[in-house]
Design an enzyme around this catalytic site. Structure first.
Site, mmCIF file in Angstrom:
data_model
loop_
_atom_site.group_PDB
_atom_site.id
_atom_site.type_symbol
_atom_site.label_atom_id
_atom_site.label_comp_id
_atom_site.label_asym_id
_atom_site.label_seq_id
_atom_site.Cartn_x
_atom_site.Cartn_y
_atom_site.Cartn_z
ATOM 1 N N PRO A 1 0.828 -1.215 0.000
ATOM 2 C CG PRO A 1 -0.018 -1.028 2.185
ATOM 3 C CD PRO A 1 0.742 -1.955 1.269
ATOM 4 C CG ASP A 2 -0.638 4.993 -1.784
ATOM 5 O OD1 ASP A 2 -1.435 4.735 -0.856
ATOM 6 O OD2 ASP A 2 -0.992 5.598 -2.810
ATOM 7 C CG PHE A 3 3.189 6.198 2.995
ATOM 8 C CD1 PHE A 3 3.489 5.611 4.207
ATOM 9 C CD2 PHE A 3 4.055 6.013 1.933
ATOM 10 C CE1 PHE A 3 4.649 4.852 4.354
ATOM 11 C CE2 PHE A 3 5.216 5.266 2.073
ATOM 12 C CZ PHE A 3 5.519 4.687 3.294
ATOM 13 N NE ARG A 4 1.428 12.031 3.197
ATOM 14 C CZ ARG A 4 2.648 11.478 3.226
ATOM 15 N NH1 ARG A 4 3.037 10.708 2.233
ATOM 16 N NH2 ARG A 4 3.471 11.702 4.230
ATOM 17 C CD GLN B 1 9.060 10.640 -1.957
ATOM 18 O OE1 GLN B 1 8.574 11.319 -1.075
ATOM 19 N NE2 GLN B 1 8.461 10.510 -3.121
ATOM 20 C CG ASN B 2 8.999 3.780 -2.946
ATOM 21 O OD1 ASN B 2 8.381 4.683 -2.386
ATOM 22 N ND2 ASN B 2 8.716 3.374 -4.160
ATOM 23 C CG ASP C 1 9.551 -0.851 -2.229
ATOM 24 O OD1 ASP C 1 10.585 -0.573 -2.873
ATOM 25 O OD2 ASP C 1 8.420 -0.428 -2.553
ATOM 26 C CG HIS D 1 12.160 9.076 2.593
ATOM 27 N ND1 HIS D 1 10.859 9.226 2.195
ATOM 28 C CD2 HIS D 1 12.699 10.330 2.583
ATOM 29 C CE1 HIS D 1 10.616 10.514 1.946
ATOM 30 N NE2 HIS D 1 11.713 11.193 2.177
ATOM 31 C CB CYS E 1 22.091 1.739 19.299
ATOM 32 S SG CYS E 1 21.599 2.515 20.855
ATOM 33 C CG ASN F 1 1.124 10.515 -8.893
ATOM 34 O OD1 ASN F 1 1.618 9.452 -8.543
ATOM 35 N ND2 ASN F 1 0.673 11.411 -8.034
ATOM 36 C CB CYS G 1 2.927 4.747 -12.837
ATOM 37 S SG CYS G 1 3.153 3.611 -11.481
HETATM 38 P P1 OAD Z 1 1.989 8.785 -0.959
HETATM 39 O O1 OAD Z 1 1.131 7.693 -0.432
HETATM 40 O O2 OAD Z 1 1.979 10.071 -0.214
HETATM 41 O O3 OAD Z 1 1.615 9.105 -2.464
HETATM 42 C C1 OAD Z 1 1.477 8.081 -3.416
HETATM 43 C C2 OAD Z 1 0.974 8.701 -4.720
HETATM 44 O O4 OAD Z 1 0.998 7.704 -5.716
HETATM 45 C C3 OAD Z 1 -0.449 9.226 -4.643
HETATM 46 O O5 OAD Z 1 -0.515 10.456 -5.345
HETATM 47 C C4 OAD Z 1 -1.268 8.133 -5.378
HETATM 48 O O6 OAD Z 1 -2.406 8.650 -6.027
HETATM 49 C C5 OAD Z 1 -0.257 7.661 -6.389
HETATM 50 N N1 OAD Z 1 -0.436 6.263 -6.827
HETATM 51 C C6 OAD Z 1 -0.709 5.171 -6.090
HETATM 52 N N2 OAD Z 1 -0.716 4.049 -6.850
HETATM 53 C C7 OAD Z 1 -0.431 4.458 -8.122
HETATM 54 C C8 OAD Z 1 -0.299 3.796 -9.376
HETATM 55 N N3 OAD Z 1 -0.441 2.475 -9.497
HETATM 56 N N4 OAD Z 1 -0.018 4.552 -10.472
HETATM 57 C C9 OAD Z 1 0.126 5.887 -10.391
HETATM 58 N N5 OAD Z 1 0.013 6.574 -9.222
HETATM 59 C C10 OAD Z 1 -0.266 5.868 -8.113
HETATM 60 O O7 OAD Z 1 3.469 8.174 -1.061
HETATM 61 P P2 OAD Z 1 4.851 8.961 -1.174
HETATM 62 O O8 OAD Z 1 4.687 10.213 -1.939
HETATM 63 O O9 OAD Z 1 5.859 7.987 -1.610
HETATM 64 O O10 OAD Z 1 8.118 8.520 4.375
HETATM 65 O O11 OAD Z 1 5.110 9.320 0.351
HETATM 66 C C11 OAD Z 1 6.277 10.005 0.718
HETATM 67 C C12 OAD Z 1 6.731 9.588 2.086
HETATM 68 O O12 OAD Z 1 5.677 9.714 3.018
HETATM 69 C C13 OAD Z 1 7.160 8.147 2.215
HETATM 70 O O13 OAD Z 1 8.472 7.914 1.777
HETATM 71 C C14 OAD Z 1 7.017 7.889 3.692
HETATM 72 C C15 OAD Z 1 5.746 8.634 3.963
HETATM 73 O O14 OAD Z 1 5.622 9.158 5.229
HETATM 74 C C16 OAD Z 1 8.754 7.860 5.330
HETATM 75 O O15 OAD Z 1 8.467 6.748 5.669
HETATM 76 C C17 OAD Z 1 9.882 8.619 5.941
#
Ligand code: OAD
Length: 269
Positions: free
Chosen positions: A34-37, A107-108, A110, A127, A135, A224, A246
């Site tokens: 899963p993504d984050f937001r 930023q991943n 994984d 990240h 520690c 995106n 994507c």
């Molecule tokens: P987000 O979850 O904030 O954003 C993911 C983006 O990808 C969103 O705009 C989704 O709409 C889009 N998305 C998801 N699946 C997709 C797909 N199959 N094709 C195209 N777009 C898609 O994730 P990040 O921007 O990576 O930090 O988040 C940044 C940081 O926030 C992470 O590295 C993490 C988090 O807190 C830490 O852990 C330090």
């Protein structure tokens, strides 16, 4: 979208093309991570069981110092090794094979760029990663095998000073790795043919400003599901915005490039 894809394919096929990537969690959602937001499916919408004061607390260093349990509840689930790269990850690798890849800022955590075969010289894990564990107080390194073993029994502690240990993932409140700043200082002055920004909401700084800082002679591309940050607030005339999954975008792009079989070969390897 098709006209934009054709324009992008022409740029990539041009002489001495140089491609730089800025990627986030969205390039791994098709792998099952899963993504984050994203509303409903994102990690931050699904943390009720952890009773956090706010969702990002799970990656907040000050919260971790008092309550490491939340992070450790997720750590085993997130540990790399269970998932396979997406088409998008293999496209980054394909750019490496075609000698047009210049850098991939991710930023991943994984590590799927590495799993797809992208060489570490090209990758900037902004990240951090799970590769090393330290520690949080005395900085002593713990080897990953011991860390994983201790994690099965509870929350691992430093064998020297008994404080908590954590993998070198960058938590909120911690600096990014030196490699990020060193290479960005160099890359921001360079001109690239295209900068592909994919699968990121561009909400987390300082990563979020990179596409805004990229040279104006570089064509920016957004792959995106939604428009974000500088592409919305401060668009450039030359921006190519492709709002879709994507992997679907990449599938169409490699067809236009005539690289379909090359990509499939890498995936089957
Ligand atoms: P987000 O979850 O904030 O954003 C993911 C983006 O990808 C969103 O705009 C989704 O709409 C889009 N998305 C998801 N699946 C997709 C797909 N199959 N094709 C195209 N777009 C898609 O994730 P990040 O921007 O990576 O930090 O988040 C940044 C940081 O926030 C992470 O590295 C993490 C988090 O807190 C830490 O852990 C330090």
């Amino acid at each position: 979208m098709d006209a934009k894809l054709k324009e992008l394919a022409t740029l990539i096929k041009g002489r001495d093309a140089k491609v730089i990537f800025f990627v986030g969690a969205g390039i791994s959602t098709n792998c099952g991570i899963p993504d984050f937001r994203s509303p409903k499916t994102g990690l931050y919408s699904n943390l009720q069981k952890l009773n956090l004061p706010f969702p990002e607390a799970v990656f907040d260093i000050n919260y971790f110092k008092k309550n490491p349990k939340a992070f450790y509840t997720l750590a085993e689930e997130m540990y790399p090794g269970k998932y396979l790269p997406s088409k998008f990850h293999y496209f980054i690798r394909l750019c490496q094979e075609k000698n047009i890849l210049k850098r991939c800022y991710t930023q991943n955590i994984d590590a799927l760029e590495r799993v797809a075969g992208v060489h570490e010289d090209f990758i900037v894990e902004a990240h951090g990663s799970f590769a090393k564990v330290h520690c949080i107080k005395c900085g002593t390194e713990m080897d990953s095998v011991t860390w994983k073993k201790l994690m099965k029994k509870g929350i691992p502690r430093c064998q020297k000073c008994d404080s908590y240990v954590k993998p070198d993932i960058v938590f909120f409140g911690e600096p990014l790795p030196a490699k990020f700043f060193e290479l960005w200082e160099k890359d921001r002055k360079d001109d690239f043919t295209v900068a592909i920004v994919a699968g990121t909401s561009l909400e987390v700084y300082p990563f979020a400003v990179l596409p805004a800082e990229i040279s104006s002679r570089t064509t920016r591309v957004l792959m995106n599901r939604e428009i974000c940050a500088d592409f919305e607030d401060c668009p450039r005339k030359s921006d190519l915005v492709m709002l879709a999954d994507c992997d679907h975008t990449i599938t169409k792009l490699v067809d236009l490039l005539g690289w379909h079989d090359d990509l499939e070969k890498l995936i089957q390897e």
